[in-house]
Structures are given as structure tokens and as C-alpha cells.
Design an enzyme around this catalytic site. Structure first.
Site, PDB file in Angstrom:
ATOM      1  N   LYS A 114       2.206  -2.819   6.106  1.00  0.00           N
ATOM      2  CA  LYS A 114       2.454  -2.731   4.658  1.00  0.00           C
ATOM      3  C   LYS A 114       3.908  -2.320   4.385  1.00  0.00           C
ATOM      4  O   LYS A 114       4.494  -2.706   3.383  1.00  0.00           O
ATOM      5  CB  LYS A 114       1.469  -1.755   4.019  1.00  0.00           C
ATOM      6  CG  LYS A 114       0.015  -2.246   4.068  1.00  0.00           C
ATOM      7  CD  LYS A 114      -0.163  -3.522   3.266  1.00  0.00           C
ATOM      8  CE  LYS A 114      -1.610  -3.926   3.111  1.00  0.00           C
ATOM      9  NZ  LYS A 114      -1.793  -5.105   2.250  1.00  0.00           N
ATOM     10  N   SER A 162       0.853  -1.199   0.000  1.00  0.00           N
ATOM     11  CA  SER A 162       0.000   0.000   0.000  1.00  0.00           C
ATOM     12  C   SER A 162       0.883   1.241   0.000  1.00  0.00           C
ATOM     13  O   SER A 162       2.003   1.218   0.536  1.00  0.00           O
ATOM     14  CB  SER A 162      -0.867   0.006   1.261  1.00  0.00           C
ATOM     15  OG  SER A 162      -1.465   1.279   1.450  1.00  0.00           O
ATOM     16  N   TYR A 209      -1.642  -0.701  10.598  1.00  0.00           N
ATOM     17  CA  TYR A 209      -1.901  -1.243   9.250  1.00  0.00           C
ATOM     18  C   TYR A 209      -0.818  -0.752   8.287  1.00  0.00           C
ATOM     19  O   TYR A 209      -0.237  -1.530   7.520  1.00  0.00           O
ATOM     20  CB  TYR A 209      -3.286  -0.800   8.771  1.00  0.00           C
ATOM     21  CG  TYR A 209      -3.510  -0.972   7.283  1.00  0.00           C
ATOM     22  CD1 TYR A 209      -3.857  -2.217   6.752  1.00  0.00           C
ATOM     23  CD2 TYR A 209      -3.358   0.096   6.394  1.00  0.00           C
ATOM     24  CE1 TYR A 209      -4.044  -2.385   5.382  1.00  0.00           C
ATOM     25  CE2 TYR A 209      -3.540  -0.058   5.038  1.00  0.00           C
ATOM     26  CZ  TYR A 209      -3.888  -1.298   4.530  1.00  0.00           C
ATOM     27  OH  TYR A 209      -4.071  -1.459   3.176  1.00  0.00           O
TER      28      TYR A 209
HETATM   29  P1  NAP Z   1     -12.034  -5.433  -0.182  1.00  0.00           P
HETATM   30  O1  NAP Z   1     -12.644  -4.933  -1.457  1.00  0.00           O
HETATM   31  O2  NAP Z   1     -12.703  -5.060   1.088  1.00  0.00           O
HETATM   32  O3  NAP Z   1     -11.915  -7.024  -0.310  1.00  0.00           O
HETATM   33  C1  NAP Z   1     -11.366  -7.735   0.728  1.00  0.00           C
HETATM   34  C2  NAP Z   1     -11.259  -9.202   0.315  1.00  0.00           C
HETATM   35  O4  NAP Z   1     -10.480  -9.859   1.299  1.00  0.00           O
HETATM   36  C3  NAP Z   1     -12.574  -9.922   0.257  1.00  0.00           C
HETATM   37  O5  NAP Z   1     -12.542 -10.821  -0.827  1.00  0.00           O
HETATM   38  C4  NAP Z   1     -12.630 -10.674   1.606  1.00  0.00           C
HETATM   39  O6  NAP Z   1     -13.522 -11.766   1.464  1.00  0.00           O
HETATM   40  C5  NAP Z   1     -11.157 -11.049   1.741  1.00  0.00           C
HETATM   41  N1  NAP Z   1     -10.593 -11.296   3.062  1.00  0.00           N
HETATM   42  C6  NAP Z   1     -10.641 -10.521   4.160  1.00  0.00           C
HETATM   43  N2  NAP Z   1      -9.946 -11.062   5.165  1.00  0.00           N
HETATM   44  C7  NAP Z   1      -9.405 -12.216   4.699  1.00  0.00           C
HETATM   45  C8  NAP Z   1      -8.574 -13.228   5.266  1.00  0.00           C
HETATM   46  N3  NAP Z   1      -8.169 -13.176   6.536  1.00  0.00           N
HETATM   47  N4  NAP Z   1      -8.224 -14.268   4.486  1.00  0.00           N
HETATM   48  C9  NAP Z   1      -8.630 -14.344   3.216  1.00  0.00           C
HETATM   49  N5  NAP Z   1      -9.421 -13.439   2.615  1.00  0.00           N
HETATM   50  C10 NAP Z   1      -9.802 -12.382   3.363  1.00  0.00           C
HETATM   51  O7  NAP Z   1     -10.507  -4.963  -0.029  1.00  0.00           O
HETATM   52  P2  NAP Z   1      -9.473  -4.320  -1.062  1.00  0.00           P
HETATM   53  O8  NAP Z   1      -9.543  -2.866  -0.936  1.00  0.00           O
HETATM   54  O9  NAP Z   1      -9.634  -4.954  -2.397  1.00  0.00           O
HETATM   55  O10 NAP Z   1      -8.092  -4.753  -0.391  1.00  0.00           O
HETATM   56  C11 NAP Z   1      -7.291  -5.796  -0.939  1.00  0.00           C
HETATM   57  C12 NAP Z   1      -5.841  -5.526  -0.636  1.00  0.00           C
HETATM   58  O11 NAP Z   1      -5.464  -4.248  -1.167  1.00  0.00           O
HETATM   59  C13 NAP Z   1      -5.480  -5.470   0.856  1.00  0.00           C
HETATM   60  O12 NAP Z   1      -4.209  -6.056   1.019  1.00  0.00           O
HETATM   61  C14 NAP Z   1      -5.380  -3.982   1.149  1.00  0.00           C
HETATM   62  O13 NAP Z   1      -4.522  -3.712   2.223  1.00  0.00           O
HETATM   63  C15 NAP Z   1      -4.786  -3.512  -0.171  1.00  0.00           C
HETATM   64  N6  NAP Z   1      -4.951  -2.085  -0.421  1.00  0.00           N
HETATM   65  C16 NAP Z   1      -6.190  -1.531  -0.558  1.00  0.00           C
HETATM   66  C17 NAP Z   1      -6.308  -0.182  -0.832  1.00  0.00           C
HETATM   67  C18 NAP Z   1      -7.641   0.496  -1.010  1.00  0.00           C
HETATM   68  O14 NAP Z   1      -7.678   1.749  -1.008  1.00  0.00           O
HETATM   69  N7  NAP Z   1      -8.731  -0.242  -1.189  1.00  0.00           N
HETATM   70  C19 NAP Z   1      -5.157   0.608  -0.937  1.00  0.00           C
HETATM   71  C20 NAP Z   1      -3.910   0.014  -0.784  1.00  0.00           C
HETATM   72  C21 NAP Z   1      -3.818  -1.339  -0.544  1.00  0.00           C
HETATM   73  P3  NAP Z   1     -14.171 -12.515   2.759  1.00  0.00           P
HETATM   74  O15 NAP Z   1     -14.920 -11.476   3.528  1.00  0.00           O
HETATM   75  O16 NAP Z   1     -15.057 -13.584   2.157  1.00  0.00           O
HETATM   76  O17 NAP Z   1     -13.014 -13.099   3.491  1.00  0.00           O
END
Ligand code: NAP
Length: 282
Positions: free
Chosen positions: A190, A173, A186
Site C-alpha cells: 500500500k 491504506s 501488505y
Molecule cells: P472486502 O469487503 O473483503 O471485499 C473484497 C472484494 O474484493 C470482494 O468484492 C472480492 O470479491 C474482491 N476481490 C478479492 N480479490 C480480488 C481479485 N484478485 N480481483 C478482483 N476482485 C477481488 O474488502 P475491503 O475491506 O472492502 O477492501 C477493499 C480495498 O480496501 C482493498 O484494497 C483493501 O486493501 C482496502 N482497505 C481496506 C481496509 C479495511 O479496513 N477494510 C482498510 C484500508 C484499505 P471476490 O471474492 O468475488 O473476488
């Protein structure tokens, strides 16, 4: 015409051109760089993980979907199959060693092995000043975001090393470079991934495996909902981004497909920042 109106028109024109550039990129999935490869993507039932799985599938990979809930896995697999992507899925809470083991062994028994691991799972159970975090919250963040990422990678290595051109991608991130206010632990988790990538790269490469990462900025998903669900909060978030908009999940996916492909055959130990021009430096 007032200065404010002119400024607004310029900004709107820019927004339109950014959107059309993005759409051109997203629609141009004509390369089949990953034909026949098998890819495990964790936390891939929605958001960034789902977009990555879809893109890898569009480029010819067989994709293995997983997350904590069966209902989410079923829905994501059905959606990918409807888009003519070769996909199946299984529950895997990445912090549960048995779940990780089952995911790997089922993938191996279905496909005879696999070529790509995208470690995308992360949690953030706490929002507030860093000194308010308690030990249980700290442990959960580091268990899921860091320890599971490392051990899943280690557990996948014996299979990845058997395949030519295999590759690992971690989802870090922008917060890993510049900690988000109120998301201290968090963000540091990262940062740890930013360090883990080059720490793993030499040993993995000696086994023929490349490892890279992506560091997204604020991407519109459920995870970042608090930053864009109200117009005023979104305005504040966007104000600090040179491109003056948030990212979309599919804008993270093309870079991952590239990193996993032979087009990136001389790239390892790197992290690609995709944050609308936001400055990032450790
Ligand atoms: P999201 O749309 O909320 O999706 C989260 C996904 O993770 C869902 O499929 C959820 O499904 C699954 N999940 C949650 N906990 C889990 C666990 N312990 N084991 C396996 N699966 C799990 O989130 P996102 O924004 O796409 O985030 C994905 C990644 O991108 C993360 O690493 C986050 O830190 C990173 N990121 C996000 C952003 C942002 O702005 N969105 C920015 C930088 C980095 P279930 O509920 O079925 O488990």
C-alpha cells in the site's frame, strides 16, 4: 456519579453525534456530479468497492462491477439495480491480464468508452511477522495489489484520455503510511501505491487524466474481520483511533465521488486519509 460513569456517558454522547454526522453525510447524496459518466470499479462486489460503486451510481454514473466470482458479481449488480442504479458486471481477477482486457473491451463495446477507473482490489494471504513471509506470498501480494493496479491503469489510459475530465482513484491504506503489525508486506504494497500516485500524476495529467488515492483506516468489512469480530479485539483496535470507532464502507465512498468529479478538477497526485484522526506520515 462516578468518574467512570461520567466518562462513559460523554463517550456515548460523542458516539451518537459521530453517527448522526455520518448519516447526514451519507443521506445527502443529492448532487448528480457524475451524470452520464462511466465508471469501472474493481473488487466491487462487497465492502469498500461496493460502497464506492453505489455512491458513484447515486451520483449519476453508469457503474461496471467486477470481482473474481460470477455469483458475487450477479448479486451486487442485482442489488444496485434494485436501488435504481445503472450497473452491469463481469468477472475480473485483476491479476489476470485476459480478465482485465475483457473488462475493458466489454465496457467500451457497451458504453463507447469510460471516464473513471477505481482500482480497489487487494489481497493479504499472510498474517504474521514480516520475516516469515515466503516468496510466493510476497509475489501474490505485489502481483494483485501493485502490479495489477499499475497495468490496469496503463491499459485504461488509451480510453480515459479520450474523455474530458477523466479520473483514476487507487485504494491504498493507512497501513501504507504506518505499517500494521503482522501485516508488513501488505502494508508495504500500500506504501507503493502512495508512491505510484504522484509518479503517474504528471504523465497522466499531460493526457488530461487526474489520479488520486484514498487511504482508509480500519473499515468494517470482511477483509478486516479479524480486527472487529470479537469485542475485545475491537476494543484494542478502537483504542488507537482518536475518533474511537471503526469506519464504515460508505464513509470511503463520498471522497471517491468527490475526487472523480469536477469539484476536484485542480487535485491530482494526492491521497486522502480517512482514518478517524489517526496520524499518518511517511
Ligand atoms: P472486502 O469487503 O473483503 O471485499 C473484497 C472484494 O474484493 C470482494 O468484492 C472480492 O470479491 C474482491 N476481490 C478479492 N480479490 C480480488 C481479485 N484478485 N480481483 C478482483 N476482485 C477481488 O474488502 P475491503 O475491506 O472492502 O477492501 C477493499 C480495498 O480496501 C482493498 O484494497 C483493501 O486493501 C482496502 N482497505 C481496506 C481496509 C479495511 O479496513 N477494510 C482498510 C484500508 C484499505 P471476490 O471474492 O468475488 O473476488
Amino acid at each position: 456519579m462516578s468518574f467512570k460513569t461520567r466518562l462513559l456517558q460523554t463517550f456515548t454522547r460523542r458516539q451518537v453525534s459521530y453517527t448522526s454526522i455520518r448519516m447526514a453525510g451519507v443521506q445527502a447524496v443529492n448532487a448528480k456530479r457524475l451524470q452520464g459518466k462511466v465508471a469501472i470499479v474493481t473488487a466491487s462486489t462487497e465492502g469498500i468497492g461496493f460502497a464506492i460503486a453505489k455512491r458513484l451510481g447515486q451520483e449519476g454514473a453508469h457503474v461496471v462491477i467486477s470481482s473474481r466470482k460470477q455469483v458475487n458479481v450477479d448479486k451486487a449488480v442485482a442489488e444496485l439495480k434494485a436501488a435504481n442504479i445503472s450497473a452491469w458486471g463481469q468477472v475480473c481477477h485483476v491479476a489476470k491480464a485476459d480478465d482485465r482486457q475483457r473488462l475493458i473491451s466489454e465496457t467500451v463495446s457497451r458504453h463507447g468508452g469510460f471516464d473513471i477507473l477505481v482500482s480497489n482490489a487487494a489481497v493479504n494471504p499472510v498474517f504474521g511477522p514480516i520475516l516469515q513471509v515466503n516468496e510466493a506470498q510476497w509475489d501474490k501480494i505485489f502481483d494483485v495489489n501493485v502490479k495489477s493496479t499499475f497495468f490496469l491503469t496503463k491499459e485504461c489510459v488509451p480510453y480515459l484520455e479520450k474523455r474530458k475530465g477523466s479520473s483514476v482513484v487507487f485504494v491504498s491504506s493507512i497501513g501504507g503510511y504506518r505499517p500494521f503489525d503482522l501485516l508488513g508486506p501488505y502494508s508495504v504494497s500500500k506504501t507503493t501505491l502512495l508512491g505510484l500516485i504522484p509518479a503517474l500524476a504528471p504523465q497522466l495529467y499531460s493526457l488530461g487524466i487526474r489520479i488520486n488515492g484514498i487511504a482508509p483506516g480500519i473499515i468494517k468489512t470482511k477483509f478486516s474481520g479479524a480486527l472487529w469480530s470479537s469485542e475485545s479485539v475491537q476494543e484494542q483496535a478502537v483504542a488507537g483511533i482518536p475518533m474511537r470507532r471503526l469506519g464504515e464502507p460508505d464513509e470511503c465512498a463520498g471522497a471517491v465521488a468527490f475526487l472523480c468529479s469536477d469539484d476536484a478538477s485542480y487535485i491530482t497526485g494526492e491521497t486522502v486519509i480517512m482514518a478517524g484522526g489517526s496520524q499518518a506520515r511517511l
